[in-house]
Design a protein around this motif. Structure first.
Motif, mmCIF file in Angstrom:
data_model
loop_
_atom_site.group_PDB
_atom_site.id
_atom_site.type_symbol
_atom_site.label_atom_id
_atom_site.label_comp_id
_atom_site.label_asym_id
_atom_site.label_seq_id
_atom_site.Cartn_x
_atom_site.Cartn_y
_atom_site.Cartn_z
ATOM 1 N N PHE A 160 0.822 -1.206 0.000
ATOM 2 C CA PHE A 160 0.000 0.000 0.000
ATOM 3 C C PHE A 160 0.862 1.264 0.000
ATOM 4 O O PHE A 160 1.782 1.417 0.801
ATOM 5 C CB PHE A 160 -0.918 0.020 1.228
ATOM 6 C CG PHE A 160 -1.598 1.348 1.439
ATOM 7 C CD1 PHE A 160 -2.567 1.787 0.558
ATOM 8 C CD2 PHE A 160 -1.245 2.167 2.512
ATOM 9 C CE1 PHE A 160 -3.198 3.001 0.746
ATOM 10 C CE2 PHE A 160 -1.864 3.386 2.702
ATOM 11 C CZ PHE A 160 -2.846 3.805 1.824
ATOM 12 N N THR A 161 0.573 2.142 -0.922
ATOM 13 C CA THR A 161 1.247 3.441 -1.002
ATOM 14 C C THR A 161 0.193 4.522 -1.129
ATOM 15 O O THR A 161 -0.595 4.506 -2.086
ATOM 16 C CB THR A 161 2.176 3.517 -2.232
ATOM 17 O OG1 THR A 161 3.136 2.446 -2.168
ATOM 18 C CG2 THR A 161 2.910 4.852 -2.259
ATOM 19 N N PRO A 162 0.121 5.449 -0.189
ATOM 20 C CA PRO A 162 -0.905 6.497 -0.260
ATOM 21 C C PRO A 162 -0.746 7.348 -1.519
ATOM 22 O O PRO A 162 0.367 7.608 -1.974
ATOM 23 C CB PRO A 162 -0.645 7.342 0.999
ATOM 24 C CG PRO A 162 0.231 6.511 1.871
ATOM 25 C CD PRO A 162 0.991 5.593 0.988
ATOM 26 N N VAL A 163 -1.865 7.753 -2.057
ATOM 27 C CA VAL A 163 -1.837 8.652 -3.221
ATOM 28 C C VAL A 163 -1.529 10.061 -2.716
ATOM 29 O O VAL A 163 -2.237 10.576 -1.852
ATOM 30 C CB VAL A 163 -3.193 8.648 -3.955
ATOM 31 C CG1 VAL A 163 -3.172 9.625 -5.125
ATOM 32 C CG2 VAL A 163 -3.529 7.239 -4.424
ATOM 33 N N PRO A 164 -0.465 10.683 -3.213
ATOM 34 C CA PRO A 164 -0.139 12.036 -2.740
ATOM 35 C C PRO A 164 -1.247 13.015 -3.111
ATOM 36 O O PRO A 164 -1.858 12.905 -4.179
ATOM 37 C CB PRO A 164 1.166 12.373 -3.470
ATOM 38 C CG PRO A 164 1.190 11.471 -4.648
ATOM 39 C CD PRO A 164 0.488 10.219 -4.248
ATOM 40 N N PRO A 165 -1.548 13.959 -2.229
ATOM 41 C CA PRO A 165 -2.608 14.929 -2.533
ATOM 42 C C PRO A 165 -2.223 15.840 -3.683
ATOM 43 O O PRO A 165 -1.046 16.100 -3.913
ATOM 44 C CB PRO A 165 -2.754 15.714 -1.216
ATOM 45 C CG PRO A 165 -1.426 15.573 -0.547
ATOM 46 C CD PRO A 165 -0.920 14.213 -0.920
ATOM 47 N N ARG A 166 -3.221 16.320 -4.388
ATOM 48 C CA ARG A 166 -3.003 17.286 -5.470
ATOM 49 C C ARG A 166 -3.288 18.673 -4.915
ATOM 50 O O ARG A 166 -4.407 18.962 -4.473
ATOM 51 C CB ARG A 166 -3.922 16.988 -6.661
ATOM 52 C CG ARG A 166 -3.782 17.984 -7.828
ATOM 53 C CD ARG A 166 -2.456 17.792 -8.509
ATOM 54 N NE ARG A 166 -2.217 18.762 -9.568
ATOM 55 C CZ ARG A 166 -2.540 18.561 -10.854
ATOM 56 N NH1 ARG A 166 -3.141 17.445 -11.230
ATOM 57 N NH2 ARG A 166 -2.255 19.459 -11.760
ATOM 58 N N ILE A 167 -2.278 19.523 -4.915
ATOM 59 C CA ILE A 167 -2.421 20.891 -4.416
ATOM 60 C C ILE A 167 -2.293 21.851 -5.601
ATOM 61 O O ILE A 167 -1.311 21.793 -6.336
ATOM 62 C CB ILE A 167 -1.365 21.217 -3.347
ATOM 63 C CG1 ILE A 167 -1.497 20.249 -2.161
ATOM 64 C CG2 ILE A 167 -1.518 22.657 -2.863
ATOM 65 C CD1 ILE A 167 -0.418 20.403 -1.108
#
Length: 227
Positions: A160-167
């Motif tokens: 599992f690898t979290p999806v980085p947020p889009r800023i």
């Protein structure tokens, strides 16, 4: 000679230690600075999801805004050329080349609109498995952030690898927002589309979004019909 060499080595060691201490102090100071920096206060934040039908209606709105104009230009240009060949065919029905060229012009028009529809169809098929995904939209004074919320099953997976947020900063990127009675459609660089359905927001959140987008984006924010 040996004493001089020893002294030189001792001097070099002292310089290396001094440099290491300086690096460590700089790193510690940077960490302390980061810790002291207050986190941005969000204007609003809410969790949301997107239904496949909403994605499709949003993409149709995007195509009407940015794709249909190009399609109509192609239709007009090749329609005029096809009409000229048709006139030539009426005058000289035996002219084989006129038939071929008229058919090519009409085919280009049909394929232009067919591809627009085909792209939308394939995109909706690709997005269908994501219909149950959950997201968090957070609005700040100068930007907004979109995060994907992982499910409990995904968290339990070994890889599992979290999806980085889009800023997205309002001043850093080409941004358009379309609003209708059902949703806000955020379009980044005319390539990426985010759909914020109004069903997941209260009236105050809708008003805040509308006010922020209209003030910061000016003509790049637009109210549209639900068609």
């Amino acid at each position: 000679m040996d004493n001089n060499e020893n002294k030189n080595q001792e001097t070099e060691l002292e310089e290396v230690k001094a440099e290491e201490e300086t690096v460590e102090e700089t790193a510690e100071n940077a960490t302390e600075t980061e810790e002291k920096q207050p986190e941005k206060e969000p204007v609003l934040s809410f969790e949301y999801d997107v239904k496949n039908e909403e994605e499709e209606r949003a993409f149709i709105a995007f195509q009407r805004k940015f794709v249909y104009a190009h399609n109509w230009k192609i239709t007009a240009a090749f329609g005029v050329v096809a009409a000229l060949f048709i006139v030539s065919i009426v005058r000289n029905p035996s002219g084989y080349l006129n038939w071929v060229l008229a058919f090519i012009c009409l085919a280009i028009i049909v394929l232009t609109w067919y591809n627009t529809r085909r792209i939308r169809k394939y995109l909706m098929q690709a997005l269908k498995p994501l219909e149950d995904d959950k997201y968090v939209f957070t609005l700040y004074d100068d930007s907004f952030k979109i995060e994907t919320l992982p499910t409990e099953e995904e968290k339990q997976e070994e890889d599992f690898t979290p999806v980085p947020p889009r800023i997205v900063g309002f001043e850093d990127i080409s941004l358009n927002v379309l609003e209708n009675d059902e949703m806000f459609i955020i379009i980044l660089k005319k390539e990426t589309i985010y759909v914020l359905a109004k069903r997941v927001m209260n009236e105050q959140q809708q008003q805040t979004l509308r006010k922020t987008f209209s003030e910061l984006l000016d003509s790049d924010y637009e109210m549209i019909d639900n068609k």
